[in-house]
Design an enzyme around this catalytic site. Structure first.
Site, PDB file in Angstrom:
ATOM      1  N   ASP A   1       3.967   2.410  11.164  1.00  0.00           N
ATOM      2  CA  ASP A   1       4.230   3.109   9.900  1.00  0.00           C
ATOM      3  C   ASP A   1       2.911   3.522   9.242  1.00  0.00           C
ATOM      4  O   ASP A   1       2.097   2.680   8.868  1.00  0.00           O
ATOM      5  CB  ASP A   1       5.017   2.175   8.975  1.00  0.00           C
TER       6      ASP A   1
ATOM      7  N   HIS B   1       7.843   5.184  10.025  1.00  0.00           N
ATOM      8  CA  HIS B   1       8.682   5.278   8.829  1.00  0.00           C
ATOM      9  C   HIS B   1       9.886   6.144   9.183  1.00  0.00           C
ATOM     10  O   HIS B   1       9.942   7.333   8.856  1.00  0.00           O
ATOM     11  CB  HIS B   1       7.861   5.895   7.693  1.00  0.00           C
TER      12      HIS B   1
ATOM     13  N   SER C   1      12.329   2.008   2.111  1.00  0.00           N
ATOM     14  CA  SER C   1      11.159   2.698   1.565  1.00  0.00           C
ATOM     15  C   SER C   1      11.078   2.461   0.051  1.00  0.00           C
ATOM     16  O   SER C   1      10.948   1.322  -0.378  1.00  0.00           O
ATOM     17  CB  SER C   1      11.200   4.177   1.944  1.00  0.00           C
ATOM     18  N   GLN C   2      11.173   3.519  -0.782  1.00  0.00           N
ATOM     19  CA  GLN C   2      11.250   3.246  -2.216  1.00  0.00           C
ATOM     20  C   GLN C   2      12.412   2.301  -2.505  1.00  0.00           C
ATOM     21  O   GLN C   2      12.305   1.391  -3.331  1.00  0.00           O
ATOM     22  CB  GLN C   2      11.444   4.532  -3.013  1.00  0.00           C
TER      23      GLN C   2
ATOM     24  N   TYR D   1      12.219   7.612  -1.966  1.00  0.00           N
ATOM     25  CA  TYR D   1      11.449   8.357  -2.969  1.00  0.00           C
ATOM     26  C   TYR D   1      11.914   9.805  -3.050  1.00  0.00           C
ATOM     27  O   TYR D   1      12.054  10.482  -2.027  1.00  0.00           O
ATOM     28  CB  TYR D   1       9.979   8.306  -2.599  1.00  0.00           C
TER      29      TYR D   1
END
Length: 321
Positions: free
Chosen positions: A273, A302, A183-184, A92
């Site tokens: 996370d 994360h 992630s993203q 992100y």
């Protein structure tokens, strides 16, 4: 072990709480029809960065709503016949990164395309044009407008369009294309494989953009999900429209796309996370009906997951056979 979420046995049966819009399938079929009607006007421009064993290009194409999307594209030299390929997606607000990590796959005989998400840290355009806030955050962009104008609708379509473009290159075997990201990037990997079902192997790591309502219930609308709190505080401070908001977010909730995946899946998750809570990731994983395997890191959040990149390389190398 300490817990930030459900016990592992409950995670394996968790199905998510964010609503799935009644017209979800029609929504995405309409979106795909819009994407397929676009003339992508693909450009490959040799990059200033080059290496002896591969060719490096800036790839541009036109996505939905007229945005020019950029990706780094690397193809190996000296490979006879069609070869496998990979599409890669970033975290992100980030970008496609430097060239060096793409060279691993080029050295293994893969072409690889790494996309810049529109409006984030790379060279892709964000053509905008939505009603409502554009002050902060991408998954709330368009939330006060027609659902067809949600920004992540367009970004999800960009991933599928890029995969289709790569599959159409003469050097690429369209039956041996994978996708990966963290992630993203993990969310976009799932969206890409759901909307372009020819993706044969996908490796998402702790995917974002899943089960928004669960994030809210856990009081974790912070960090990457902070814009969810921002939206309610500014536009629905008493949560009068809470059901409507979460239902609308359901259009861009990857857990509802996961059942469309046909490729083999390797997914990584850290059980500590608090950015993308494990339950939200399992909500997507548990809906995948294709062959799948999970790499669990009990003490990791994360962050970097030791050995995960190597596992992904080995997983994708199966495309070479």
């Amino acid at each position: 072990m300490p817990l930030v979420d459900m016990p592992l046995e409950k995670l394996y049966s968790y199905e998510g709480v964010n609503p799935r819009p009644a017209d979800f399938d029609a929504y995405w079929e309409r979106a795909l029809a819009e994407m397929k009607a676009v003339d992508p006007q693909v450009e490959l421009i040799p990059s200033a960065f080059q290496v002896p064993f591969a060719e490096c290009f800036d790839l541009y194409f036109t996505g939905v709503r007229g945005a020019r999307i950029h990706a780094k594209y690397v193809r190996p030299k000296g490979v006879q016949g069609e070869h496998p390929a990979l599409v890669q997606f970033h975290g992100y607000t980030g970008n496609s990164g430097d060239w060096h990590d793409k060279l691993v796959y080029a050295a293994l005989g893969f072409s690889i395309a790494s996309m810049d998400c529109r409006g984030q840290g790379g060279l892709s355009e964000d053509t905008g044009g939505v009603k409502g806030t554009t002050h902060h955050g991408h998954f709330i962009r368009g939330l006060s407008d027609d659902p067809d104008n949600l920004l992540f609708r367009h970004i999800f379509l960009d991933t599928a369009q890029l995969a289709g473009i790569v599959m159409g290159f003469p050097e690429v075997d369209e039956t041996r294309v994978g996708a990966t990201g963290w992630s993203q990037g993990g969310a976009l990997t799932i969206a890409c494989a759901a909307l372009e079902p020819r993706i044969r192997k996908l490796a998402p790591v702790y995917p974002f953009l899943s089960d928004y309502k669960r994030v809210w219930q856990m009081d974790l609308a912070k960090d990457a999900y902070a814009e969810l709190r921002t939206y309610f505080r500014h536009f629905d401070p008493q949560h009068v429209r809470e059901d409507e908001v979460f239902t609308r977010l359901g259009y861009i909730d990857i857990q509802h796309l996961s059942s469309r995946i046909r490729g083999d899946v390797l997914m990584g998750v850290g059980l500590m996370d608090t950015v993308c809570p494990p339950s939200t990731q399992f909500a997507a994983y548990n809906k995948i009906t294709a062959p799948k395997q999970l790499e669990i890191y009990p003490d990791f959040a994360h962050e970097g997951l030791p050995g995960m990149h190597d596992k992904i390389v080995q997983f994708m190398l199966e495309l070479s056979s």
